[in-house]
Structures are given as C-alpha cells and as structure tokens.
Design a protein around this motif. Structure first.
Motif, mmCIF file in Angstrom:
data_model
loop_
_atom_site.group_PDB
_atom_site.id
_atom_site.type_symbol
_atom_site.label_atom_id
_atom_site.label_comp_id
_atom_site.label_asym_id
_atom_site.label_seq_id
_atom_site.Cartn_x
_atom_site.Cartn_y
_atom_site.Cartn_z
ATOM 1 N N LEU A 115 0.827 -1.204 0.000
ATOM 2 C CA LEU A 115 0.000 0.000 0.000
ATOM 3 C C LEU A 115 0.861 1.254 0.000
ATOM 4 C CD1 LEU A 115 -2.997 -0.696 2.408
ATOM 5 C CD2 LEU A 115 -3.064 -0.351 -0.057
ATOM 6 N N ARG A 116 1.931 1.227 0.734
ATOM 7 C CA ARG A 116 2.812 2.397 0.768
ATOM 8 C C ARG A 116 3.384 2.703 -0.613
ATOM 9 N NH1 ARG A 116 5.563 0.616 6.515
ATOM 10 N NH2 ARG A 116 4.127 1.804 7.867
ATOM 11 N N GLN A 125 0.440 4.021 -3.022
ATOM 12 C CA GLN A 125 -0.223 5.298 -2.780
ATOM 13 C C GLN A 125 0.113 6.328 -3.845
ATOM 14 O OE1 GLN A 125 0.749 6.137 1.388
ATOM 15 N NE2 GLN A 125 -1.394 5.798 1.922
ATOM 16 N N THR A 126 1.378 6.413 -4.231
ATOM 17 C CA THR A 126 1.773 7.373 -5.258
ATOM 18 C C THR A 126 1.096 7.056 -6.580
ATOM 19 O OG1 THR A 126 3.925 7.694 -4.205
ATOM 20 C CG2 THR A 126 3.713 8.370 -6.511
ATOM 21 N N ARG A 177 -1.776 5.573 -7.028
ATOM 22 C CA ARG A 177 -3.204 5.881 -6.957
ATOM 23 C C ARG A 177 -3.453 7.384 -6.974
ATOM 24 N NH1 ARG A 177 -5.459 1.112 -2.832
ATOM 25 N NH2 ARG A 177 -4.621 -0.618 -4.083
ATOM 26 N N GLU A 178 -2.497 8.159 -6.478
ATOM 27 C CA GLU A 178 -2.639 9.610 -6.515
ATOM 28 C C GLU A 178 -2.574 10.130 -7.950
ATOM 29 O OE1 GLU A 178 0.440 11.006 -3.994
ATOM 30 O OE2 GLU A 178 -0.583 10.470 -2.116
ATOM 31 N N GLU A 205 -9.675 3.920 1.325
ATOM 32 C CA GLU A 205 -8.570 4.619 0.676
ATOM 33 C C GLU A 205 -8.205 5.901 1.411
ATOM 34 O OE1 GLU A 205 -6.706 3.659 -2.262
ATOM 35 O OE2 GLU A 205 -7.586 1.829 -1.457
ATOM 36 N N SER A 208 -4.337 5.715 6.057
ATOM 37 C CA SER A 208 -2.953 5.337 5.797
ATOM 38 C C SER A 208 -2.852 3.812 5.854
ATOM 39 C CB SER A 208 -2.032 5.959 6.843
ATOM 40 O OG SER A 208 -2.235 5.338 8.107
ATOM 41 N N PRO A 209 -1.793 3.222 5.319
ATOM 42 C CA PRO A 209 -1.668 1.756 5.351
ATOM 43 C C PRO A 209 -1.779 1.169 6.754
ATOM 44 C CG PRO A 209 -0.106 2.648 3.790
ATOM 45 C CD PRO A 209 -0.730 3.824 4.481
ATOM 46 N N ARG A 223 -5.331 1.473 8.036
ATOM 47 C CA ARG A 223 -6.202 0.513 7.346
ATOM 48 C C ARG A 223 -6.043 -0.876 7.949
ATOM 49 N NH1 ARG A 223 -7.438 0.794 0.964
ATOM 50 N NH2 ARG A 223 -8.637 -1.128 0.699
#
Length: 336
Positions: A72-73, A76-77, A79-80, A116, A119-120, A123
């Motif tokens: 997930l970390r 994140q970029t 998905r942004e 979403e 944060s990972p 979550r």
C-alpha cells in the motif's frame, strides 16, 4: 517436531481463505492479494525448514498484513496519479452467499473505496479490529505496535471515515428483485422503470484507468444516472454479451459483460463510455482488448432499502484479467 510438506499444505489451506480476505480488504486487488498470500506461504515454508513456527495462523496473518502495508505504501503514489476514478478490483463470488453474509458489507466496493482515506497502518488496524475482530494484543503483535498505540490508531482511523449510512441493506431476495427490475428497465430503455429503482442519493462511478474511455468524475442523482445508462446501452451492447446468471460481486448483485466477438479498430475507437470527444487515449484499449469471451466490464449494484444507492462500473482491462472467460456451455447468459 518438524512438520511434513503435506502437513504444511493442509494447514495453509485451512487458513488460506482468511489470509486472502485480509489481503483483499487491505489492497482492493484480487491479484495482489493472491500474490501476498503466496509469498507468505513460501516464507513460512522456508522458516519451517529451520524451526517449526509455534503459532502458524498468527505468523501467516502477520506476514500477509505486513506485506500488504508495504504494498500500500508503494501503491499510494500510483493511486494519486491514477487517471480518473479508482475502484477496487471486483471480487467474483465463488462460494455460497451464506458463507459471505457476515463480510458482505465490508466487501462492498463502496466500503473498500472509503478505506482509501486511511494510511496503510490505519487501514490494517481498522480492518483487523472492525472486520476480523482481533483483540488489541493480537493486532499489536501483527503490526509491530503497542496495544495502546493500536487503540489510538483505530480512533484516528474512525475520525477519517464518514459516519456509516443509516440505510438498511436489502436481503438477498430483495437485492435479486431490485437487480431484475433494474436490468429489465435498462435493457428496455425504460426511463421511468430506472427511476423507480434508483435512490435519490444514487451515485455512479466508472473506472477505466485511462485505458478505456470512462466518466472521470462521479455522477449523482437519479435523472443524471438514468440518462447516462440509457445513453450507454446502445453504444456498448452491439459488441457485448452480458451474463445475468446469479452472481454476487463483492457480496452484491452485479453483472459481467463479455465480448461476443473480436472487435476491429473502428469498433474499438467507437467504444467510448463517457460521451467525451477529448478523452485521454480513446483508442488505447486496442492494445489490451479482451478476446472473444473475455470480461470487458463489470457492473456492481449497492442495494439498500430496496433501492440502488450506488452503481460501480469497472472497464479497466487490467482489473478484469482474473475473471474467467465465458464458457461456451454457459446457458445462464443472454446476448444484448
């Protein structure tokens, strides 16, 4: 005592469903979840060659959760910068619906989309506590935090999420009835029929990922959603076969669209799903176009109070690769 390979395999199969469920809730991706579970099994297998793991279930859950946090970390970029709306990969039901009843709400695309916002680590803690009912001591061991810290993380995660809706989820029989009414109205071009089953709060999301033309923003309101669906039908179904066999997708009623035949370049370029002439790379799908019988789109309906509250359409071919092709013997399919 050292376990045999057969014993390890038996034990892994016992926990595989739980491990996949944790990974899918964390990642919103079927294929990534399967990869995480497999990686965890291989690490456990390697560890056992040196010394038996005392608590395999806890060990495997820890491996899967930590791998998901790492993924997930790094995601994140991505998905942004994702083009348009991002939706989770659809999870096609493969078990008895009664077995999923307790997880249906948490499997919904709407719920996964809300996650979403976290944060990972938020979550992970939120899911382990709220969905899988782990106590704080167990969560602390899994995520490598203190129990008190996990309490604080959960409190922070709850603040980041909106209040849960007050609508009552429709029972399976009610969902099937709403789905049938919706599908018949849509196929018949019946505006009034659609408006009867669409909630005043209806929202429609479409995920094309920049690979298939799709609406770039949510559509709100029954009039706007109904008009879009009726505009969409003749534009798509001249090349799409729709399976309406009883299928739950993420615990909710839905349908899968399959290509009835191969598409030529002209058809591919005309297969726009947003009505915009300037959509990004309108013909890019031809490089990844699914073959005959392959899934071309998935539509999921969120039904509460016997009305449809949300419609999610996924047309990004990369999110449909895990869906099996339509079998030639499938007699639960109608051609539109």
């Amino acid at each position: 005592m050292k376990r045999s390979s057969a014993q390890q395999e038996t034990m892994f199969q016992q926990y595989k469903s739980l491990l996949f469920s944790i990974a899918y809730h964390m990642l919103g991706s079927v294929m990534d979840a399967e990869d995480c579970v497999q990686e965890a099994f291989l690490q456990w297998y390697a560890s056992e060659q040196e010394e038996p793991v005392e608590h395999p279930k806890a060990y495997l859950c820890t491996l899967v959760t930590r791998r998901c946090i790492d993924r997930l970390r790094s995601a994140q970029t991505q998905r942004e910068t994702y083009f348009g709306l991002w939706l989770p990969e659809p999870l096609i039901e493969t078990t008895d619906p009664s077995e999923l009843s307790e997880l249906n709400e948490s499997l919904s695309l709407a719920f996964l989309l809300l996650l979403e916002r976290l944060s990972p680590i938020e979550r992970a803690v939120f899911l382990l506590r709220q969905v899988f009912d782990y106590d704080y001591a167990e969560i602390a061991a899994i995520v490598g935090k203190s129990a008190e810290n996990c309490r604080q993380i959960l409190h922070r995660a709850r603040r980041h999420l909106p209040a849960r809706p007050t609508h009552t989820p429709a029972p399976h029989a009610g969902q099937r009835q709403v789905f049938t009414q919706f599908f018949q109205a849509w196929m018949n071009g019946d505006m009034e029929g659609l408006l009867q089953v669409l909630s005043d709060e209806i929202v429609l999301h479409t995920d094309g990922g920049g690979k298939v033309r799709a609406t770039l923003h949510p559509l709100y309101g029954p009039d706007r959603v109904a008009h879009h669906l009726l505009w969409l039908k003749p534009k798509v179904f001249h090349v799409i076969k729709v399976a309406i066999r009883p299928t739950l997708i993420n615990g909710q009623p839905g349908l899968i669209g399959y290509l009835e035949k191969g598409l030529d370049e002209k058809q591919l370029l005309s297969l726009g799903l947003d009505g915009e002439e300037n959509s990004k790379k309108p013909g890019a799908w031809h490089q990844r176009a699914p073959q005959k019988g392959k899934a071309a789109f998935v539509m999921v309906l969120a039904c509460t109070d016997n009305q449809i509250q949300e419609i999610d359409i996924i047309v990004n071919p990369e999110k449909l690769r895990h869906i099996p092709a339509l079998a030639a013997s499938d007699n639960g399919t109608i051609v539109c």
